[in-house]
Design an enzyme around this catalytic site. Structure first.
Site, PDB file in Angstrom:
ATOM      1  N   HIS A  11       0.850  -1.191   0.000  1.00  0.00           N
ATOM      2  CA  HIS A  11       0.000   0.000   0.000  1.00  0.00           C
ATOM      3  C   HIS A  11       0.882   1.237   0.000  1.00  0.00           C
ATOM      4  O   HIS A  11       1.508   1.568   1.004  1.00  0.00           O
ATOM      5  CB  HIS A  11      -0.916  -0.001   1.223  1.00  0.00           C
TER       6      HIS A  11
ATOM      7  N   HIS B 133      -4.363   4.266  -3.111  1.00  0.00           N
ATOM      8  CA  HIS B 133      -4.336   3.538  -1.835  1.00  0.00           C
ATOM      9  C   HIS B 133      -3.450   2.293  -1.917  1.00  0.00           C
ATOM     10  O   HIS B 133      -2.771   1.935  -0.967  1.00  0.00           O
ATOM     11  CB  HIS B 133      -5.769   3.138  -1.451  1.00  0.00           C
TER      12      HIS B 133
ATOM     13  N   GLU C 154     -16.596  -4.629  25.167  1.00  0.00           N
ATOM     14  CA  GLU C 154     -15.763  -5.836  25.262  1.00  0.00           C
ATOM     15  C   GLU C 154     -14.563  -5.761  24.325  1.00  0.00           C
ATOM     16  O   GLU C 154     -13.448  -6.142  24.670  1.00  0.00           O
ATOM     17  CB  GLU C 154     -16.601  -7.088  24.936  1.00  0.00           C
TER      18      GLU C 154
ATOM     19  N   HIS D 247     -27.367 -15.657  25.814  1.00  0.00           N
ATOM     20  CA  HIS D 247     -26.245 -15.500  26.732  1.00  0.00           C
ATOM     21  C   HIS D 247     -25.501 -16.810  27.007  1.00  0.00           C
ATOM     22  O   HIS D 247     -24.505 -16.810  27.716  1.00  0.00           O
ATOM     23  CB  HIS D 247     -26.738 -14.926  28.071  1.00  0.00           C
TER      24      HIS D 247
HETATM   25  C1  LIG Z   1     -10.795  -4.772   9.923  1.00  0.00           C
HETATM   26  C2  LIG Z   1     -10.311  -4.535   8.532  1.00  0.00           C
HETATM   27  N1  LIG Z   1     -11.197  -4.497   7.535  1.00  0.00           N
HETATM   28  C3  LIG Z   1     -10.785  -4.322   6.252  1.00  0.00           C
HETATM   29  C4  LIG Z   1      -9.466  -4.198   5.964  1.00  0.00           C
HETATM   30  C5  LIG Z   1      -8.996  -4.065   4.525  1.00  0.00           C
HETATM   31  N2  LIG Z   1      -8.525  -2.695   4.271  1.00  0.00           N
HETATM   32  C6  LIG Z   1      -7.240  -2.370   4.343  1.00  0.00           C
HETATM   33  S1  LIG Z   1      -6.966  -0.748   4.087  1.00  0.00           S
HETATM   34  C7  LIG Z   1      -8.607  -0.450   3.858  1.00  0.00           C
HETATM   35  C8  LIG Z   1      -9.099   0.940   3.554  1.00  0.00           C
HETATM   36  C9  LIG Z   1      -8.669   1.870   4.593  1.00  0.00           C
HETATM   37  O1  LIG Z   1      -8.897   3.177   4.239  1.00  0.00           O
HETATM   38  P1  LIG Z   1      -8.035   4.311   4.943  1.00  0.00           P
HETATM   39  O2  LIG Z   1      -7.916   4.034   6.370  1.00  0.00           O
HETATM   40  O3  LIG Z   1      -8.636   5.606   4.530  1.00  0.00           O
HETATM   41  O4  LIG Z   1      -6.612   4.130   4.332  1.00  0.00           O
HETATM   42  P2  LIG Z   1      -5.991   4.885   3.069  1.00  0.00           P
HETATM   43  O5  LIG Z   1      -6.919   4.648   1.920  1.00  0.00           O
HETATM   44  O6  LIG Z   1      -5.909   6.313   3.436  1.00  0.00           O
HETATM   45  O7  LIG Z   1      -4.666   4.226   2.877  1.00  0.00           O
HETATM   46  C10 LIG Z   1      -9.338  -1.623   3.994  1.00  0.00           C
HETATM   47  C11 LIG Z   1     -10.810  -1.701   3.833  1.00  0.00           C
HETATM   48  C12 LIG Z   1      -8.562  -4.250   7.043  1.00  0.00           C
HETATM   49  N3  LIG Z   1      -7.246  -4.158   6.869  1.00  0.00           N
HETATM   50  N4  LIG Z   1      -9.014  -4.395   8.307  1.00  0.00           N
END
Ligand SMILES: Cc1ncc(C[n+]2csc(CCOP(=O)(O)OP(=O)(O)O)c2C)c(N)n1
Length: 672
Positions: A35, A265, A414, A476
């Protein structure tokens, strides 16, 4: 975006930040994955933070009083790896950067705790880092209250993206931090308005500034590419009495053709575009080449904290011996020598008095013994203190006006609790445990999994562990949660049968340095089954023979927790009919699995029929019933095959057939 203006306004800053951007582009191109956009967008913030504010010494990554830097947006791992390499962390060589995302490289796809120094926590599952950070900041407050600011006085800095802030756990974390006025927590929000699917507003229109303010945070909004503004905002954040959020307006993939788009991204690997971006930075060096002057400027930043650390060391040496020893012992995760003797004495007393109590109560009895001996424990509950029995006498409540308090009211959070506990364990010097209902392991699970992955000894106290909780009903009543917990690698799942086994389980959970524990405890009272005192910790073997067959051994009953006494009743009935029956208590499958073959064979010999008894689903049990010298046609299971129901516990056990009588019938049917 006019990069030339940025470059010429602050050339020194620009070149340092460009080094991060260039390494990011090169590593991701070499790996053909990763990324790029986030490190390129946040390079300015990170550069100012490391250059002007972060207290650290690259030569002493584990210095206890360092500031912590947490990259919650873990997908942007190249930001962290670049910083570690540039500032001179010995284990983050240029070869590690070249090998980004390759087999055995320290530079895993997402930052993994333990792979390289300077990685404070594993991030990647979005929202975890910011939630861990709350635990880091709480641990710092607690330690500062106990040791004074000459020994403990540091900040926790976090970079979080839109994704982190959208994840539910961030809400729990933000609210907790606001309530606890964690003024040494500073979060940079990478406000680039881009996620994978497009611009943020396709899914979210939250006013993040208002949201943080509403939770009690100090908030600033800045241009995340303006070094002076970044510096001033951090300086200001340090003066507030609230946790700070700095909303940094940035451009994802700054200077690249994909800037400000969701394409930016991901992995930007097109070579022409890569060269064009580098040209825009004024960076005409080959792949992975950092000019000597820029590298040495970064290394000077990495060494900037050395003098601070020396001074800290001198202050630490001047502490009294006992305090020094206690501080170091807790950081090493060693338990006090007195612990095992105290546990043994408690076991002896329990065996002799044979109380009939719920194991959640047994757990409280253990904590009453342990907490005064281990001042580093920090307990808590997600608003179920009276049910989880997690608060022992004299702990005090952790609050802004009482940072010495060792009990945290996490509220109905939690997931936030589990993540904060992980942060505390990672910070070091404290030993966190926290409770909720076993059924809500589901709500805490993402952090429980990360505790296992990170090899940290967080203790999850999960009470009300079966239909035995009764009237609250199937919502529960956990049935599959033992199986889920047991399916997780590097997790010890303890289901103790009485006070003695509960004490043994706690001893193990507190003694391990790298395995999280799930304590599965009952709501309902249980008789003491370990009525004969044994100094040895039998739970450490995972399973053991609790009662031997008299005469010829025809059946083995295997049971855990509340069902061990049912197994004992069944044994009495079977023995009365001349059927020699052994009872094996299995408080921890994982530890039994770790025993050698000879021991396992001794506990589970081939031949007799086997019946497993547990008020949960059968999933996983066949390993012990038909595996391990068992036989498919000579085993059966007494437990749950669906969800529970709302009724008094005794009626539920009767109606779901988890009884001594049902066990006897199954044994007889197997014996034909
Ligand atoms: C819990 C979780 N869900 C989905 C992902 C997959 N994922 C990685 S980065 C991303 C998008 C994140 O967007 P942002 O925080 O704005 O990052 P940027 O585009 O600025 O790099 C997703 C959905 C992940 N890593 N963790």
């Amino acid at each position: 975006m006019d990069l030339t203006a940025l470059r010429t306004a602050n050339p020194d800053h620009w070149n340092k930040a460009a080094a991060i951007r260039a390494l990011t582009l090169d590593a991701i191109a070499a790996a053909n994955s990763g990324h790029s956009g986030m490190p390129m967008g946040m390079a300015d913030v990170a550069t100012v933070l490391f250059e002007k504010h972060l207290k650290f010494d690259a030569a002493a990554p584990n210095w206890p009083d360092r500031d912590r830097f947490i990259l919650s947006a873990g997908h942007g791992s190249m930001l962290l790896y670049s910083l570690l390499h540039l500032t001179g962390y010995a284990d983050m060589t240029i070869d590690e950067i070249r090998n980004f995302r390759q087999w055995r490289a320290r530079t895993a796809g997402h930052p993994e705790y333990g792979h390289a120094s300077g990685i404070e926590t594993t991030t990647g599952p979005l929202g975890q880092g910011i939630a861990n950070a709350v635990g880091f900041a709480m641990a710092e407050e607690s330690q500062r209250a106990h040791y004074g600011r000459k020994i403990v006085d540091h900040y926790t800095y976090v970079i979080a993206g839109d994704g982190c802030l959208m994840e539910g756990v961030s809400h729990e974390a933000i609210a907790l931090a606001g309530r606890h006025e964690l003024s040494k927590l500073v979060v940079f929000w990478d406000n680039n308005n881009i996620t994978i699917d497009g611009t943020v507003d396709i899914a979210d229109r939250t006013d993040q500034v208002m949201r943080f303010k509403a939770s009690g945070w100090h908030v600033q909004e800045i241009d995340g590419h303006d070094p002076a503004a970044i510096d001033a905002a951090i300086a200001k954040a340090k003066t507030t009495r609230k946790p700070s959020m700095i909303a940094c307006k940035t451009h994802i993939a700054l200077g690249h053709a994909a800037q400000d788009t969701s394409k930016g991204h991901g992995a930007l690997t097109d070579n022409d575009q890569l060269l064009a971006a580098k040209a825009a930075y004024g960076w005409d060096h080959g792949p992975f080449v950092i000019p000597a002057d820029i590298k040495s400027a970064w290394e000077a930043i990495g060494a900037r904290g050395a003098a601070d650390r020396d001074e800290w060391q001198a202050r630490f040496e001047s502490l009294g011996d006992r305090r020094k020893e206690r501080f170091t012992r807790a950081y090493e995760r060693d338990v006090p020598k007195r612990l095992s003797g105290a546990i043994r004495a408690m076991k002896k007393q329990a065996s002799e008095s044979a109380p009939k109590v719920a194991t959640r109560k047994s757990s409280e009895m253990v904590l009453d013994v342990v907490n005064p001996i281990m001042p580093e424990t920090i307990g808590g509950s997600a608003d179920l203190t009276g049910s989880n029995n997690t608060k022992s006498a004299d702990m005090g409540v952790f609050l802004p006006e009482n940072r010495k308090g060792r009990y945290v009211h996490y509220g109905i959070r939690e997931h936030g609790m589990a993540a904060a506990m992980n942060g505390m364990a990672l910070h070091g010097g404290v030993r966190p445990y926290g409770g909720t209902f076993m059924c809500f392991t589901d709500y805490a699970r993402p952090s429980m999994r990360l505790a296992a992955l990170m090899k940290i000894p967080t203790v999850f106290v999960m009470t009300h562990d079966s239909i035995g909780l009764g009237e609250d009903g199937p919502t529960h009543q956990p049935v599959e949660h033992l199986a889920i917990s047991r399916a997780t690698p590097n997790t010890w799942v303890f289901r103790p049968a009485d006070t003695v086994e509960t004490a043994e389980a706690w001893e193990l959970a507190l003694t391990t340095k790298e395995t999280p524990s799930v304590l599965s405890l009952t709501r309902q009272g249980l008789p003491t089954v370990r009525t004969e005192h044994k100094a040895k910790n039998l739970t450490a073997q995972g399973a053991y023979v609790l009662a031997e067959a008299t005469g010829k051994r025809q059946a083995i009953l295997l049971a855990t927790g509340s069902e061990v006494s049912i197994a004992m009743d069944a044994r009495a009935l079977l023995e009365a009919e001349g059927i020699g029956t052994r009872v094996v208590s299995m408080p921890c499958w994982e530890l039994f699995e770790a025993q050698d073959e000879t021991y396992r064979r001794r506990v589970l010999p081939a031949g007799p029929v086997r019946v497993g008894i547990e008020a949960g689903t059968r999933f996983g049990w066949d390993k012990w019933l038909s595996g391990e010298r068992g036989n498919r046609s000579k085993c059966d299971f007494v437990g749950m095959d669906g969800f529970g129901a709302s009724a008094p516990a005794d009626e539920l056990y009767e109606n779901f057939g988890i009884t001594a009588k049902a066990t006897v019938e199954k044994v007889k049917a197997l014996l034909g």
